[in-house]
Scaffold this motif. Structure first.
Motif, short mmCIF file in Angstrom:
data_model
loop_
_atom_site.label_atom_id
_atom_site.label_comp_id
_atom_site.label_asym_id
_atom_site.label_seq_id
_atom_site.Cartn_x
_atom_site.Cartn_y
_atom_site.Cartn_z
N ARG A 1 39.69 33.71 47.37
CA ARG A 1 40.31 34.74 46.55
C ARG A 1 41.36 35.50 47.36
N ILE A 2 42.41 35.85 46.71
CA ILE A 2 43.47 36.62 47.35
C ILE A 2 43.16 38.10 47.17
N SER A 3 42.93 38.79 48.27
CA SER A 3 42.51 40.19 48.17
C SER A 3 43.69 41.17 48.18
N GLY A 4 44.86 40.71 48.55
CA GLY A 4 46.02 41.60 48.64
C GLY A 4 46.36 42.28 47.33
N SER A 5 46.27 41.56 46.25
CA SER A 5 46.61 42.16 44.95
C SER A 5 45.60 43.24 44.57
N TYR A 6 44.32 43.05 44.93
CA TYR A 6 43.30 44.06 44.63
C TYR A 6 43.53 45.33 45.45
N ILE A 7 43.97 45.16 46.67
CA ILE A 7 44.25 46.33 47.51
C ILE A 7 45.37 47.16 46.91
N TRP A 8 46.45 46.51 46.48
CA TRP A 8 47.59 47.23 45.94
C TRP A 8 47.33 47.77 44.54
N ASN B 1 36.82 50.93 34.01
CA ASN B 1 36.67 50.09 32.83
C ASN B 1 37.57 48.86 32.89
N THR B 2 38.79 49.04 33.37
CA THR B 2 39.72 47.93 33.52
C THR B 2 39.19 46.90 34.51
N ILE B 3 38.68 47.38 35.63
CA ILE B 3 38.13 46.48 36.64
C ILE B 3 36.92 45.74 36.11
N ALA B 4 36.05 46.47 35.41
CA ALA B 4 34.82 45.85 34.90
C ALA B 4 35.12 44.73 33.91
N THR B 5 36.20 44.85 33.16
CA THR B 5 36.54 43.80 32.20
C THR B 5 37.35 42.67 32.82
N SER B 6 38.01 42.93 33.96
CA SER B 6 38.90 41.91 34.51
C SER B 6 38.28 41.07 35.63
N ILE B 7 37.26 41.56 36.31
CA ILE B 7 36.68 40.78 37.40
C ILE B 7 35.64 39.80 36.84
N PRO B 8 35.41 38.72 37.57
CA PRO B 8 34.40 37.77 37.12
C PRO B 8 33.01 38.40 37.12
N LYS B 9 32.18 37.98 36.18
CA LYS B 9 30.82 38.50 36.09
C LYS B 9 29.99 37.98 37.25
N SER B 10 29.11 38.85 37.75
CA SER B 10 28.29 38.50 38.91
C SER B 10 26.95 39.24 38.81
N ASP B 11 25.94 38.69 39.47
CA ASP B 11 24.63 39.34 39.50
C ASP B 11 24.61 40.52 40.47
N SER B 12 25.43 40.46 41.50
CA SER B 12 25.46 41.54 42.49
C SER B 12 26.60 42.51 42.19
N MET B 13 26.54 43.64 42.87
CA MET B 13 27.55 44.68 42.68
C MET B 13 28.81 44.29 43.46
N CYS B 14 29.92 44.33 42.79
CA CYS B 14 31.21 43.99 43.39
C CYS B 14 31.66 45.14 44.30
N PRO B 15 32.18 44.83 45.49
CA PRO B 15 32.66 45.90 46.38
C PRO B 15 33.73 46.78 45.74
N LEU B 16 34.55 46.20 44.90
CA LEU B 16 35.60 46.97 44.24
C LEU B 16 34.99 48.02 43.30
N ILE B 17 33.96 47.65 42.58
CA ILE B 17 33.27 48.60 41.69
C ILE B 17 32.61 49.70 42.53
N ILE B 18 32.02 49.32 43.65
CA ILE B 18 31.41 50.32 44.55
C ILE B 18 32.47 51.31 45.02
N TRP B 19 33.63 50.80 45.41
CA TRP B 19 34.74 51.64 45.87
C TRP B 19 35.15 52.64 44.79
N VAL B 20 35.30 52.15 43.57
CA VAL B 20 35.72 53.02 42.47
C VAL B 20 34.63 54.06 42.17
N LEU B 21 33.37 53.66 42.22
CA LEU B 21 32.28 54.61 41.98
C LEU B 21 32.23 55.70 43.05
#
Length: 148
Positions: free
Chosen positions: A1-8, A51-71
């Motif tokens: 996965r390319i993480s640069g776009s998520y950072i920006w 909400n945008t992130i939750a709908t755009s990232i792939p579904k997973s059983d674990s907590m996504c680091p991006l969601i943790i960051w936003v929280l």
């Protein structure tokens, strides 16, 4: 996965919104529409981003680091809002001396206002010193645990 776009797209705007919420401590507590508007707007923007992130990232059983960051960012903005809430509640329901002499009532009221303004300013200064430290600590812990 390319993480640069998520950072920006997500990480940096979250940092900017938290820093903007920290700027609210420099706004006088007497400017209720300005300070409250700033904090609520930033909070709503963060919730929208979540909400945008939750709908755009792939579904997973674990907590996504991006969601943790936003929280983490949302929690810090809520703490800034809570600090202002404490000031507003104290203004609204602060202690009133019910037994006042007619001569000294005006003087006591002015002194009470002065003392409250000093207390609110001290609380804002303390928050302005503590909140950035707490945020930087959270960022460091996040980066170390998520290996970013």
């Amino acid at each position: 996965r390319i993480s640069g776009s998520y950072i920006w797209l997500y990480f940096i705007p979250c940092v900017l919104m938290v820093v903007t919420s920290l700027i609210s401590f420099a706004v006088s507590f007497e400017v209720v529409p300005g300070r409250l508007g700033l904090l609520l707007t930033v909070l709503l923007m963060m919730i929208n981003m979540n909400n945008t992130i939750a709908t755009s990232i792939p579904k997973s059983d674990s907590m996504c680091p991006l969601i943790i960051w936003v929280l983490i960012s949302i929690i810090l903005i809520i703490f800034a809002l809570a600090e202002y809430f404490i000031i507003l509640v104290t203004v609204k329901f602060g202690s009133n001396n019910s037994i006042k002499s007619q001569v000294g009532a005006k003087t006591m009221k002015e002194e009470s206002k002065r003392n409250f303004k000093q207390w609110a300013t001290a609380l804002d200064k303390t928050s302005l010193a503590i909140f950035p430290f707490v945020y930087l600590t959270c960022v460091m812990i996040f980066c170390l645990t998520m290996e970013i």
